[in-house]
Design an enzyme around this catalytic site. Sequence first.
Site, short mmCIF file in Angstrom:
data_model
loop_
_atom_site.label_atom_id
_atom_site.label_comp_id
_atom_site.label_asym_id
_atom_site.label_seq_id
_atom_site.Cartn_x
_atom_site.Cartn_y
_atom_site.Cartn_z
N ASN A 10 -87.74 -76.14 -9.68
CA ASN A 10 -87.98 -75.51 -8.42
C ASN A 10 -87.18 -75.74 -7.39
O ASN A 10 -87.25 -75.12 -6.27
CB ASN A 10 -89.54 -75.80 -8.15
CG ASN A 10 -90.66 -75.31 -8.97
OD1 ASN A 10 -90.61 -74.23 -9.39
ND2 ASN A 10 -91.42 -76.41 -9.44
N ALA A 77 -90.22 -82.57 -9.91
CA ALA A 77 -91.46 -83.29 -10.23
C ALA A 77 -91.35 -84.23 -11.62
O ALA A 77 -92.15 -84.76 -11.83
CB ALA A 77 -92.55 -81.98 -10.65
#
Length: 145
Positions: A10, A77
């Site tokens: 992301n 993440a």
Amino acid sequence: MNILVLNGPNINLLGIREPAIYGSENYDELCRRVNAHAAEKGIGCQILQSNHEGDLVDMIQRAFFDKVDGLVFNPGAYTHTSIAIADALKATRIPTVEVHISDVSSREAFRQISYIRESCIATVSGKGIDGYLEAIDILCNSLNR
């Protein structure tokens, strides 16, 4: 000196993804600023990004065999979930600075866990894209000792 700036999932959505947390600068701006800072320091710099855990492991291993001097790494993440990435960093022992755009220490409880931190020489968090530049400086200072 040659470094690899590695970005996880992301990060390619900077400027789109939660700008109140990650800022309004986009991924191209991140790359431009990182490349300019590396050029000012006279170091070679490659920037890679992947949303896939195995690809990031492959990139770390490739950096080892290509004899990259150091990593600036925002695992996204995967910071909080990936033992595979942590193991790749441990195995290769490439000097690495962990970087996070947001201040992960003030966010959700799960973001307090970093599987990669123990394999890093430093962590920069909460300084936006400027954190990458600081991470490059830390890495350069460490490698020049």
